[in-house]
Scaffold this motif. Structure first.
Motif, PDB file in Angstrom:
ATOM      1  N   ARG A 192       3.837   5.467   2.658  1.00  0.00           N
ATOM      2  CA  ARG A 192       3.116   4.451   3.424  1.00  0.00           C
ATOM      3  C   ARG A 192       3.253   4.705   4.930  1.00  0.00           C
ATOM      4  N   SER A 193       4.462   5.022   5.361  1.00  0.00           N
ATOM      5  CA  SER A 193       4.695   5.318   6.772  1.00  0.00           C
ATOM      6  C   SER A 193       3.951   6.573   7.204  1.00  0.00           C
ATOM      7  N   GLN A 194       3.946   7.585   6.346  1.00  0.00           N
ATOM      8  CA  GLN A 194       3.261   8.833   6.671  1.00  0.00           C
ATOM      9  C   GLN A 194       1.751   8.622   6.806  1.00  0.00           C
ATOM     10  N   LEU A 195       1.170   7.864   5.915  1.00  0.00           N
ATOM     11  CA  LEU A 195      -0.275   7.644   5.968  1.00  0.00           C
ATOM     12  C   LEU A 195      -0.663   6.802   7.186  1.00  0.00           C
ATOM     13  N   LYS A 196       0.175   5.861   7.543  1.00  0.00           N
ATOM     14  CA  LYS A 196      -0.089   5.089   8.761  1.00  0.00           C
ATOM     15  C   LYS A 196      -0.007   5.997   9.989  1.00  0.00           C
ATOM     16  N   PHE A 279     -10.295   5.378   4.277  1.00  0.00           N
ATOM     17  CA  PHE A 279      -9.826   5.891   2.989  1.00  0.00           C
ATOM     18  C   PHE A 279      -8.302   5.989   2.986  1.00  0.00           C
ATOM     19  N   ILE A 280      -7.731   6.543   4.068  1.00  0.00           N
ATOM     20  CA  ILE A 280      -6.271   6.676   4.169  1.00  0.00           C
ATOM     21  C   ILE A 280      -5.601   5.302   4.118  1.00  0.00           C
ATOM     22  N   ALA A 281      -6.182   4.353   4.831  1.00  0.00           N
ATOM     23  CA  ALA A 281      -5.620   2.994   4.859  1.00  0.00           C
ATOM     24  C   ALA A 281      -5.614   2.373   3.461  1.00  0.00           C
ATOM     25  N   LYS A 282      -6.675   2.622   2.700  1.00  0.00           N
ATOM     26  CA  LYS A 282      -6.756   2.073   1.349  1.00  0.00           C
ATOM     27  C   LYS A 282      -5.687   2.670   0.457  1.00  0.00           C
ATOM     28  N   GLU A 285      -2.228   1.274   1.198  1.00  0.00           N
ATOM     29  CA  GLU A 285      -1.970  -0.046   0.618  1.00  0.00           C
ATOM     30  C   GLU A 285      -1.438   0.036  -0.807  1.00  0.00           C
ATOM     31  N   SER A 286      -1.732   1.155  -1.475  1.00  0.00           N
ATOM     32  CA  SER A 286      -1.273   1.300  -2.857  1.00  0.00           C
ATOM     33  C   SER A 286       0.220   1.619  -2.943  1.00  0.00           C
ATOM     34  N   TYR A 287       0.794   2.034  -1.813  1.00  0.00           N
ATOM     35  CA  TYR A 287       2.230   2.358  -1.790  1.00  0.00           C
ATOM     36  C   TYR A 287       3.030   1.120  -1.382  1.00  0.00           C
ATOM     37  N   THR A 288       3.134   0.188  -2.316  1.00  0.00           N
ATOM     38  CA  THR A 288       3.848  -1.063  -2.029  1.00  0.00           C
ATOM     39  C   THR A 288       5.161  -1.127  -2.812  1.00  0.00           C
TER      40      THR A 288
END
Length: 288
Positions: A192-196, A279-282, A285-288
């Protein structure tokens, strides 16, 4: 230490290393020339990889810049490996472990443009520290922590090329397969941190990130990742390929052109930058 047989890559690396030492030491070219009794044009040719180096000149320059003994000896070895007469260049140049990565770092540090297609991992210049550590440990799970920490530091330090002071910043254009976003590296929190971080990086003016989704129909299939390097001052364009045994450089015009065309097709098939951020943001969100 193994030295590459390709003269052009060798001279380019040596020139980059020399200029980097001079800039870090804070010497203008005219001052550095005094160390070898030369005129500025000679030093310029050396730093741009356009002249065969005299090992003794390289030794004097390294000592003038107060380079560590290990660095001085390495650069002298590069100079000594250069043949006096130019021989026909190989169309494919293979680098050996462990020297291949040192050469890669020099080219990356001085590149004016890198275009990259990644299918497994986030590009090293865009990785967070936690992602990088997990990535390195995945490859070397039994490595000593000191080695891992050094490799992580090196990967983080590489990112300075994206925000150089006094010189043009590197222009980075990346196409990431959706697999890069879906393959969990470390943990959900790390991902999640990496994608942000990817989203934030993509908003910088010299970085472009495009995502190539799984569901794009009939797209070109490329079996491995690759990078296209351009070094303006050295007038060098090369394709960089990496595997478990080292690295390969493809420098012939037709080779570079084929990979350039392939990258253009991948880029055209990918989502545009704004859509890629969405797309990256979506996925994040799946990494919760």
């Amino acid at each position: 230490m193994e030295i590459p047989s390709d003269v052009e890559i060798l001279k380019t690396q040596l020139g980059i290393e020399l200029r980097r030492l001079r800039e870090e030491a804070g010497y203008p070219a005219i001052e550095a020339c005094k160390a070898i009794g030369a005129q500025t044009p000679k030093l310029s040719k050396l730093e741009n990889g356009n002249q065969t180096a005299d090992p003794e000149d390289i030794r004097k320059l390294a000592e003038f810049y107060r380079a560590p003994d290990e660095v001085r000896d390495y650069l002298v070895a590069l100079a000594e490996a250069q043949p006096k007469r130019r021989r026909r260049r190989k169309s494919v140049e293979r680098d050996a472990v462990p020297d291949w990565f040192r050469r890669f770092l020099a080219l990356e540090w001085d590149a004016t443009e890198i275009r990259s297609y990644a299918i497994e991992s986030v590009h090293g210049l865009l990785q967070t520290e936690a992602y990088a550590r997990s990535n390195i440990l995945a490859g070397e799970p039994e490595a000593d922590e000191r080695i891992v920490s050094k490799q992580v530091s090196t990967r983080m330090e590489r990112q300075a090329s994206l925000k150089r002071n006094g010189r043009p910043s590197l222009r980075l254009d990346v196409v990431l397969s959706e697999a890069v976003l879906r393959r969990v590296q470390g943990s959900n929190e790390v991902m999640r941190s990496q994608l942000k971080h990817l989203i934030a990086s993509s908003k910088r003016p010299n970085i472009t990130i495009r995502i190539l989704p799984f569901d794009v129909p009939d797209r070109i299939t490329i079996p491995s990742a690759f990078q296209l390097f351009r070094l303006q001052e050295q007038n060098l364009s090369t394709v960089y390929l990496e595997d478990l045994f080292g690295a390969t450089y493809l420098k012939e015009a037709d080779q570079y052109t084929r990979y350039n065309v392939a990258f253009a097709r991948l880029r055209d098939a990918a989502l545009d930058p704004p859509a890629s951020r969405t797309f990256i943001a979506k996925v994040a969100e799946s990494y919760t």
